[in-house]
Design a protein around this motif. Structure first.
Motif, PDB file in Angstrom:
ATOM      1  N   VAL A  40       0.869  -1.177   0.000  1.00 37.94           N
ATOM      2  CA  VAL A  40       0.000   0.000   0.000  1.00 37.94           C
ATOM      3  C   VAL A  40       0.903   1.222   0.000  1.00 37.94           C
ATOM      4  O   VAL A  40       1.736   1.385   0.894  1.00 37.94           O
ATOM      5  CB  VAL A  40      -0.934   0.031   1.229  1.00 37.94           C
ATOM      6  CG1 VAL A  40      -1.626   1.391   1.333  1.00 37.94           C
ATOM      7  CG2 VAL A  40      -1.979  -1.070   1.127  1.00 37.94           C
ATOM      8  N   ASP A  41       0.753   2.043  -1.036  1.00 36.77           N
ATOM      9  CA  ASP A  41       1.550   3.260  -1.132  1.00 36.77           C
ATOM     10  C   ASP A  41       0.733   4.442  -0.631  1.00 36.77           C
ATOM     11  O   ASP A  41      -0.386   4.679  -1.074  1.00 36.77           O
ATOM     12  CB  ASP A  41       1.968   3.515  -2.575  1.00 36.77           C
ATOM     13  CG  ASP A  41       2.783   4.792  -2.703  1.00 36.77           C
ATOM     14  OD1 ASP A  41       3.966   4.770  -2.352  1.00 36.77           O
ATOM     15  OD2 ASP A  41       2.200   5.828  -3.106  1.00 36.77           O
ATOM     16  N   ASN A  42       1.320   5.193   0.306  1.00 37.63           N
ATOM     17  CA  ASN A  42       0.610   6.311   0.928  1.00 37.63           C
ATOM     18  C   ASN A  42       0.981   7.651   0.281  1.00 37.63           C
ATOM     19  O   ASN A  42       1.363   8.603   0.948  1.00 37.63           O
ATOM     20  CB  ASN A  42       0.918   6.351   2.434  1.00 37.63           C
ATOM     21  CG  ASN A  42      -0.262   5.862   3.262  1.00 37.63           C
ATOM     22  OD1 ASN A  42      -1.407   5.885   2.809  1.00 37.63           O
ATOM     23  ND2 ASN A  42       0.005   5.411   4.478  1.00 37.63           N
ATOM     24  N   GLY A  43       0.849   7.711  -1.044  1.00 39.86           N
ATOM     25  CA  GLY A  43       1.076   8.972  -1.734  1.00 39.86           C
ATOM     26  C   GLY A  43       2.534   9.323  -1.943  1.00 39.86           C
ATOM     27  O   GLY A  43       2.924  10.495  -1.822  1.00 39.86           O
ATOM     28  N   SER A  44       3.366   8.330  -2.294  1.00 39.63           N
ATOM     29  CA  SER A  44       4.805   8.569  -2.480  1.00 39.63           C
ATOM     30  C   SER A  44       5.075   9.462  -3.691  1.00 39.63           C
ATOM     31  O   SER A  44       4.402   9.361  -4.723  1.00 39.63           O
ATOM     32  CB  SER A  44       5.542   7.244  -2.679  1.00 39.63           C
ATOM     33  OG  SER A  44       5.500   6.452  -1.521  1.00 39.63           O
ATOM     34  N   SER A  60       1.421 -11.770 -10.617  1.00 42.07           N
ATOM     35  CA  SER A  60       0.468 -12.603  -9.877  1.00 42.07           C
ATOM     36  C   SER A  60       0.909 -12.806  -8.435  1.00 42.07           C
ATOM     37  O   SER A  60       0.148 -13.315  -7.612  1.00 42.07           O
ATOM     38  CB  SER A  60       0.308 -13.963 -10.565  1.00 42.07           C
ATOM     39  OG  SER A  60       1.511 -14.708 -10.486  1.00 42.07           O
ATOM     40  N   LYS A  61       2.146 -12.391  -8.127  1.00 41.79           N
ATOM     41  CA  LYS A  61       2.693 -12.578  -6.790  1.00 41.79           C
ATOM     42  C   LYS A  61       2.847 -11.264  -6.018  1.00 41.79           C
ATOM     43  O   LYS A  61       2.996 -11.275  -4.799  1.00 41.79           O
ATOM     44  CB  LYS A  61       4.060 -13.276  -6.869  1.00 41.79           C
ATOM     45  CG  LYS A  61       4.033 -14.635  -7.543  1.00 41.79           C
ATOM     46  CD  LYS A  61       3.163 -15.630  -6.793  1.00 41.79           C
ATOM     47  CE  LYS A  61       3.186 -16.991  -7.473  1.00 41.79           C
ATOM     48  NZ  LYS A  61       2.261 -17.958  -6.798  1.00 41.79           N
ATOM     49  N   VAL A  62       2.819 -10.146  -6.728  1.00 41.75           N
ATOM     50  CA  VAL A  62       2.996  -8.841  -6.095  1.00 41.75           C
ATOM     51  C   VAL A  62       1.942  -7.873  -6.636  1.00 41.75           C
ATOM     52  O   VAL A  62       1.712  -7.814  -7.839  1.00 41.75           O
ATOM     53  CB  VAL A  62       4.401  -8.257  -6.362  1.00 41.75           C
ATOM     54  CG1 VAL A  62       4.550  -6.893  -5.688  1.00 41.75           C
ATOM     55  CG2 VAL A  62       5.482  -9.192  -5.870  1.00 41.75           C
ATOM     56  N   SER A  63       1.300  -7.121  -5.737  1.00 37.48           N
ATOM     57  CA  SER A  63       0.328  -6.122  -6.172  1.00 37.48           C
ATOM     58  C   SER A  63       0.445  -4.887  -5.293  1.00 37.48           C
ATOM     59  O   SER A  63       0.878  -4.965  -4.147  1.00 37.48           O
ATOM     60  CB  SER A  63      -1.098  -6.679  -6.120  1.00 37.48           C
ATOM     61  OG  SER A  63      -1.419  -7.148  -4.826  1.00 37.48           O
ATOM     62  N   VAL A  64       0.075  -3.731  -5.861  1.00 35.23           N
ATOM     63  CA  VAL A  64       0.177  -2.477  -5.118  1.00 35.23           C
ATOM     64  C   VAL A  64      -1.138  -1.720  -5.188  1.00 35.23           C
ATOM     65  O   VAL A  64      -1.802  -1.679  -6.229  1.00 35.23           O
ATOM     66  CB  VAL A  64       1.334  -1.601  -5.659  1.00 35.23           C
ATOM     67  CG1 VAL A  64       1.137  -1.272  -7.131  1.00 35.23           C
ATOM     68  CG2 VAL A  64       1.508  -0.344  -4.815  1.00 35.23           C
ATOM     69  N   LEU A  65      -1.524  -1.164  -4.059  1.00 35.10           N
ATOM     70  CA  LEU A  65      -2.704  -0.308  -3.963  1.00 35.10           C
ATOM     71  C   LEU A  65      -2.203   1.096  -3.668  1.00 35.10           C
ATOM     72  O   LEU A  65      -1.478   1.306  -2.692  1.00 35.10           O
ATOM     73  CB  LEU A  65      -3.625  -0.798  -2.843  1.00 35.10           C
ATOM     74  CG  LEU A  65      -4.905   0.004  -2.588  1.00 35.10           C
ATOM     75  CD1 LEU A  65      -5.813  -0.037  -3.817  1.00 35.10           C
ATOM     76  CD2 LEU A  65      -5.652  -0.552  -1.380  1.00 35.10           C
ATOM     77  N   CYS A  66      -2.563   2.066  -4.506  1.00 34.22           N
ATOM     78  CA  CYS A  66      -2.026   3.416  -4.384  1.00 34.22           C
ATOM     79  C   CYS A  66      -3.049   4.378  -3.804  1.00 34.22           C
ATOM     80  O   CYS A  66      -4.140   4.541  -4.359  1.00 34.22           O
ATOM     81  CB  CYS A  66      -1.560   3.927  -5.744  1.00 34.22           C
ATOM     82  SG  CYS A  66      -0.208   2.981  -6.462  1.00 34.22           S
ATOM     83  N   ASN A  67      -2.709   5.000  -2.687  1.00 36.44           N
ATOM     84  CA  ASN A  67      -3.508   6.090  -2.145  1.00 36.44           C
ATOM     85  C   ASN A  67      -2.987   7.402  -2.730  1.00 36.44           C
ATOM     86  O   ASN A  67      -1.787   7.579  -2.902  1.00 36.44           O
ATOM     87  CB  ASN A  67      -3.401   6.121  -0.613  1.00 36.44           C
ATOM     88  CG  ASN A  67      -4.001   4.882   0.029  1.00 36.44           C
ATOM     89  OD1 ASN A  67      -4.969   4.313  -0.470  1.00 36.44           O
ATOM     90  ND2 ASN A  67      -3.420   4.439   1.139  1.00 36.44           N
TER      91      ASN A  67
END
Length: 283
Positions: A40-44, A60-67
């Motif tokens: 989870v990225d907090n606005g980098s 399929s092994k890594v995913s990112v959710l961007c705030n």
């Protein structure tokens, strides 16, 4: 490192303007141990560099959710746990962006995941600044609280207690969830065979007469939440409010005596203390 996946265990990393090389080291250490790594990225500001790094891994092994902005560590941890729950995982290993997991962390933790009353498993923390060497004496010990970095969280327990307290934003978030896990009958176990290297800010030691004073040099922003949440947690947990106030007085004196940007930090400590009394308690 040999790849050994534990299918019911995931990992989650909260990031904010991370050092890309350290983040790569962090991801590489856990991706061979867990079935999936969530970020989870907090606005980098360097999110494009983060995405470029993630392209090196199997999607399929890594995913990112961007705030779009920094929504706080508690919110991000809840997002990680929620994504893990959606993915069908029973446990999630939560990590700071700069805390690299040891190669045995999942293998050792998995030995203790069968106990339904276990809410969280944590490693022995070794502060990089102190260079402490830890000698394990017992297999594990039950403790009252731990930090979230390097800890394995029981997803069912997380859901039952209502997740992390997002009103806290940062600082004390980990101690709050430990308190509520124990309040609901869950145990927190420190596994002595797992040691995590962790940096607790820009620590400097000063000598005051016979005492060694620990100076963490946190920003004014952090000082506000440290002071606020010290009072907030005392109110929430019905513990000694006078002790909380004295902790903030000590924080104030350390800033005045040893840190830079004294006026701004002192002001934020006062504001945080006041807000700790005024804010609504999230039960």
């Amino acid at each position: 490192m040999e790849e050994i996946k534990h299918m019911d265990i995931s990992a989650g990393i909260v990031i904010f303007n991370p050092d890309i090389n350290r983040l790569k080291e962090n991801i590489s250490a856990v991706i061979v141990q867990c079935a999936h790594v969530y970020l989870v990225d907090n606005g980098s500001n360097n999110i494009d560099e983060v995405k470029k790094l993630l392209n090196q891994y199997n999607h399929s092994k890594v995913s990112v959710l961007c705030n779009m902005e920094n929504q706080g560590i508690a919110k991000a941890l809840n997002q990680l746990a929620s994504e893990a729950q959606k993915g069908g995982f029973d446990w999630i290993l939560t990590l700071d962006q700069d805390s690299v997991a040891p190669s045995n962390i999942i293998e050792e933790f998995e030995k203790y995941t069968n106990n339904l009353n276990t809410g969280m498993l944590c490693p022995v923390i070794c502060d990089r600044n102190k260079g402490v060497v830890v000698e394990a004496k017992d297999n594990y010990k039950e403790i009252d609280e731990c930090i979230t970095s390097g800890s394995l969280l029981n997803i069912k327990a997380w859901r039952k207690i209502g997740g992390f307290d997002e009103s806290m934003f940062i600082d004390g978030v980990d101690f709050d969830i430990c308190y509520r896990l124990r309040k609901n009958g869950y145990k927190i176990l420190c596994i002595q065979s797992v040691v995590l290297l962790h940096e607790l800010g820009r620590i400097v030691y000063h000598r005051f007469i016979f005492w060694k004073v620990l100076v963490k040099n946190h920003s004014a922003f952090r000082k506000f939440y440290i002071a606020r949440n010290t009072v907030y947690l005392a109110r929430k947990e019905h513990t000694n409010i006078i002790k909380a106030i004295l902790q903030n007085v000590k924080l104030f004196l350390i800033v005045v005596c040893y840190e830079d940007d004294k006026w701004k930090k002192s002001k934020k400590i006062l504001q945080g203390t006041i807000d700790g009394f005024k804010c609504e308690i999230d039960r």
